[in-house]
Scaffold this motif. Structure first.
Motif, PDB file in Angstrom:
ATOM      1  N   GLY A  29      -1.746 -13.575  17.745  1.00  0.00           N
ATOM      2  CA  GLY A  29      -0.603 -13.185  16.804  1.00  0.00           C
ATOM      3  C   GLY A  29      -1.179 -11.558  16.174  1.00  0.00           C
ATOM      4  O   GLY A  29      -2.220 -11.241  16.852  1.00  0.00           O
TER       5      GLY A  29
ATOM      6  N   ARG B 278      -0.698  -8.717   5.850  1.00  0.00           N
ATOM      7  CA  ARG B 278       0.383  -9.633   6.729  1.00  0.00           C
ATOM      8  C   ARG B 278      -0.136 -10.041   7.982  1.00  0.00           C
ATOM      9  O   ARG B 278      -0.838  -9.639   8.920  1.00  0.00           O
ATOM     10  CB  ARG B 278       1.619  -8.710   6.624  1.00  0.00           C
ATOM     11  CG  ARG B 278       1.780  -7.975   5.525  1.00  0.00           C
ATOM     12  CD  ARG B 278       3.091  -7.172   5.541  1.00  0.00           C
ATOM     13  NE  ARG B 278       4.462  -7.960   5.799  1.00  0.00           N
ATOM     14  CZ  ARG B 278       5.642  -7.728   5.893  1.00  0.00           C
ATOM     15  NH1 ARG B 278       6.096  -6.219   6.177  1.00  0.00           N
ATOM     16  NH2 ARG B 278       6.738  -8.497   5.844  1.00  0.00           N
TER      17      ARG B 278
ATOM     18  N   TRP C 249       1.340 -12.415  11.307  1.00  0.00           N
ATOM     19  CA  TRP C 249       2.251 -13.215  12.163  1.00  0.00           C
ATOM     20  C   TRP C 249       1.497 -13.974  13.075  1.00  0.00           C
ATOM     21  O   TRP C 249       0.612 -13.339  14.132  1.00  0.00           O
ATOM     22  CB  TRP C 249       3.137 -12.294  12.856  1.00  0.00           C
ATOM     23  CG  TRP C 249       4.118 -11.410  11.981  1.00  0.00           C
ATOM     24  CD1 TRP C 249       5.316 -11.709  11.466  1.00  0.00           C
ATOM     25  CD2 TRP C 249       3.613 -10.201  11.000  1.00  0.00           C
ATOM     26  NE1 TRP C 249       5.795 -10.603  10.476  1.00  0.00           N
ATOM     27  CE2 TRP C 249       4.568  -9.549  10.374  1.00  0.00           C
ATOM     28  CE3 TRP C 249       2.522  -9.455  10.978  1.00  0.00           C
ATOM     29  CZ2 TRP C 249       4.577  -8.497   9.517  1.00  0.00           C
ATOM     30  CZ3 TRP C 249       2.375  -8.327  10.298  1.00  0.00           C
ATOM     31  CH2 TRP C 249       3.682  -7.764   9.488  1.00  0.00           C
TER      32      TRP C 249
ATOM     33  N   GLY D 220       7.163 -19.109  15.174  1.00  0.00           N
ATOM     34  CA  GLY D 220       6.451 -17.966  14.809  1.00  0.00           C
ATOM     35  C   GLY D 220       6.288 -18.105  13.226  1.00  0.00           C
ATOM     36  O   GLY D 220       7.182 -18.502  12.469  1.00  0.00           O
ATOM     37  N   HIS D 221       4.949 -18.163  12.610  1.00  0.00           N
ATOM     38  CA  HIS D 221       4.691 -18.172  11.156  1.00  0.00           C
ATOM     39  C   HIS D 221       4.335 -16.937  10.714  1.00  0.00           C
ATOM     40  O   HIS D 221       3.486 -16.328  11.107  1.00  0.00           O
ATOM     41  CB  HIS D 221       3.679 -19.368  11.026  1.00  0.00           C
ATOM     42  CG  HIS D 221       4.476 -20.814  11.344  1.00  0.00           C
ATOM     43  ND1 HIS D 221       4.591 -21.796  10.575  1.00  0.00           N
ATOM     44  CD2 HIS D 221       4.704 -21.223  12.677  1.00  0.00           C
ATOM     45  CE1 HIS D 221       5.128 -22.956  11.139  1.00  0.00           C
ATOM     46  NE2 HIS D 221       5.066 -22.672  12.570  1.00  0.00           N
ATOM     47  N   TYR D 222       4.719 -16.815   9.319  1.00  0.00           N
ATOM     48  CA  TYR D 222       4.375 -15.439   8.797  1.00  0.00           C
ATOM     49  C   TYR D 222       3.391 -15.949   7.540  1.00  0.00           C
ATOM     50  O   TYR D 222       3.721 -17.133   6.557  1.00  0.00           O
ATOM     51  CB  TYR D 222       5.619 -14.790   8.176  1.00  0.00           C
ATOM     52  CG  TYR D 222       4.980 -13.758   7.292  1.00  0.00           C
ATOM     53  CD1 TYR D 222       4.753 -12.459   7.744  1.00  0.00           C
ATOM     54  CD2 TYR D 222       5.809 -13.858   6.011  1.00  0.00           C
ATOM     55  CE1 TYR D 222       4.506 -11.367   6.914  1.00  0.00           C
ATOM     56  CE2 TYR D 222       5.400 -12.905   5.100  1.00  0.00           C
ATOM     57  CZ  TYR D 222       4.979 -11.502   5.501  1.00  0.00           C
ATOM     58  OH  TYR D 222       4.489 -10.513   4.816  1.00  0.00           O
TER      59      TYR D 222
ATOM     60  N   VAL E 223       3.025  -8.245  16.890  1.00  0.00           N
ATOM     61  CA  VAL E 223       3.749  -7.506  15.769  1.00  0.00           C
ATOM     62  C   VAL E 223       2.854  -6.154  15.559  1.00  0.00           C
ATOM     63  O   VAL E 223       1.878  -6.166  15.398  1.00  0.00           O
ATOM     64  CB  VAL E 223       3.983  -8.136  14.531  1.00  0.00           C
ATOM     65  CG1 VAL E 223       4.750  -7.265  13.603  1.00  0.00           C
ATOM     66  CG2 VAL E 223       4.942  -9.389  14.781  1.00  0.00           C
TER      67      VAL E 223
ATOM     68  N   ILE F 129      10.148  -9.845   8.516  1.00  0.00           N
ATOM     69  CA  ILE F 129      10.675 -11.431   8.440  1.00  0.00           C
ATOM     70  C   ILE F 129      11.898 -11.511   9.244  1.00  0.00           C
ATOM     71  O   ILE F 129      11.949 -12.769   9.890  1.00  0.00           O
ATOM     72  CB  ILE F 129      10.592 -11.663   6.847  1.00  0.00           C
ATOM     73  CG1 ILE F 129       9.221 -11.612   6.339  1.00  0.00           C
ATOM     74  CG2 ILE F 129      11.306 -12.931   6.720  1.00  0.00           C
ATOM     75  CD1 ILE F 129       9.317 -11.603   4.754  1.00  0.00           C
TER      76      ILE F 129
END
Length: 493
Positions: free
Chosen positions: A68, A80, A82, A104-106, A144, A187
């Motif tokens: 990530g 931030r 991801w 996918g987790h934020y 990302v 998001i």
């Protein structure tokens, strides 16, 4: 004696233009010669409290992976992250090739230590949409990154991820492919109509770095075409994220390397590209019962690599570890895997190195470790202190290449540390043509006021002068004398 004086037809070489940028010393860009000194790679100090993110909810399963991105939002200062999480129960029952197997987790944070799981309400997981899932359905090995302004009509962010579920347009093609998505807020994501953008296995960190100097995107991935082992580091680049150059094998696997070079996330740091090279240690005949003498089968650690252009890479000749595995223990999340995570974050005088820890071994040794636990961990370095030029109590010297003393330079600053009665002194020598190597009066080691202590930024001084203005705009060499000291970087001001 050891100068170029007397050469009346010597053609001056091209000096290095260093400006006022700190000059790190891990490569030969400014370093010409070492005598009695060695380079030392410095490991970041791990946060003693343990991981900053572990599984706290059922939808996080056994925890997040290092596959990530972490970055600090330039407009808000907010951290931030991801990352992808696999549903182990679904994978055991249905395999990886179902939509609910990977998500996918934020995460976000104000200080980079305490992390929130925003309730995004976008996808159902374990019977509820109250989770931080930002994408679901065949997503893995995601990365990302922020886009340059010329592409903001497509979004502020882009993401590349593996896409094993989408059927290829030709049944003869395989399912190992990658997709591209865009987002304005990081998001809510939209698939690129050009998907899939790439065929070829790269089931590891797929890191994309934007290079503003060349206005290209640089993708660090696996070597799909190889000599029989895909776990190598390859490179491809693109101007538009859709058309990519034919990958090249980037990091030569040699006699000092373990069996697998698993992946390499890359971060920009000043003028450098820094790579977290994953090394998976497994005996070539492990499945036939043979094991490594040090018992590291199935463990993965991180080595530091560096590059000036992102394409030609170097490593320390002795291959020292950068992020090591902790000893196995109840509280250790990284005894099996310690994998650096792009991007490194500069926070004042501190550099933060996030990395994924796993408390289990990699296949084929995984059967010997259970249960599985994962976490995102944090380690820190002081600014610029990745690699030092070091001398012990026998002393040593470092000579720079010919460099241009900036026209407005008055001072020479160092990032250095000493031990006991150790010191750093520096002489200034001529660096151009037939004058190369000459020692100007008043700038020898004897006139250099010794540096002692441990400081990220200190001014070197000479007993005869308070300013470097006499050398402004001229080509010089810096000749450092170290004893029980580490020199990390220098710069002009």
């Amino acid at each position: 004696m050891q100068t170029m004086r007397g050469n009346t037809r010597l053609i001056p070489g091209e000096p290095v233009q260093v400006g006022s940028t700190p000059q790190l010393l891990m490569d030969r860009y400014v370093v010409d010669d070492l005598n009695g000194c060695v380079r030392r790679v410095h490991e970041p100090v791990k946060r003693p409290e343990g991981p900053v993110i572990v599984s706290e909810h059922p939808y996080e399963d056994v925890g997040p992976t290092s596959f990530g991105t972490v970055l600090r939002d330039s407009s808000t200062g907010r951290y931030r992250m991801w990352t992808s999480i696999g549903d182990t129960q679904v994978i055991r029952e249905k395999g990886k090739g179902v939509p609910e197997a990977k998500r996918g987790h934020y995460y976000e944070s104000d200080d980079g230590i305490t992390w929130r799981r925003p309730d995004l309400g976008l996808f159902e997981c374990r019977g509820s949409k109250a989770n931080n899932v930002f994408l679901q359905g065949g997503i893995d090995h995601l990365f990302v990154f922020e886009l340059p302004e010329r592409l903001h009509d497509r979004g502020r962010y882009a993401m590349i991820h593996s896409d094993p579920l989408r059927d290829p347009p030709d049944p003869a093609l395989h399912h190992a492919k990658h997709a591209l998505a865009f987002s304005d807020d990081g998001i809510h994501w939209n698939d690129a109509p050009e998907n899939p953008i790439f065929y070829g296995r790269s089931d590891t960190n797929n890191c994309v770095v934007y290079n503003p100097d060349r206005d290209v995107f640089m993708w660090y991935r696996r070597a799909t075409v190889n000599a029989g082992e895909v776990r190598r580091i390859a490179y491809s680049e693109s101007e538009d994220l859709v058309a990519w150059t034919q990958p090249i094998n980037l990091m030569g696997h040699d006699e000092l390397d373990p069996m697998y070079l698993y992946g390499m996330p890359v971060s920009r740091y000043g003028d450098l590209f820094l790579g977290y090279l994953f090394r998976l240690h497994v005996h070539p005949r492990f499945e036939q019962g043979e094991m490594l003498p040090d018992g590291r089968d199935g463990r993965m650690d991180t080595e530091l690599a560096w590059s000036r252009d992102g394409v030609t890479w170097e490593r320390h000749a002795l291959r020292p570890v950068f992020i090591r595995n902790s000893p196995p223990g109840e509280d250790a999340f990284d005894w099996g895997h310690a994998q650096g995570m792009a991007n490194l974050i500069e926070d004042g005088d501190e550099v933060r190195v996030y990395y994924g820890g796993r408390a289990y071994l990699h296949a084929p040794a995984r059967a010997f470790s259970d249960p599985m636990r994962r976490g995102i961990c944090l380690a820190t370095l002081k600014r610029d202190r990745f690699v030092s030029v070091h001398a012990d109590n026998d002393g040593g010297f470092m000579l720079t290449r010919p460099i241009v003393c900036p026209p407005d330079a008055n001072e020479l600053h160092v990032n250095a540390s000493t031990e006991g009665e150790g010191f750093v002194r520096v002489a200034i020598r001529e660096g151009e043509g037939a004058r190369d190597g000459a020692w100007p009066d008043g700038w020898h080691f004897d006139q250099s006021v010794p540096f002692r202590g441990d400081r990220l930024d200190d001014t070197m001084r000479w007993s005869n002068a308070s300013s470097l203005s006499a050398f402004a705009g001229r080509t010089i060499r810096l000749h450092f004398w170290l004893e029980n000291a580490h020199l990390y970087s220098f710069r002009f001001e």
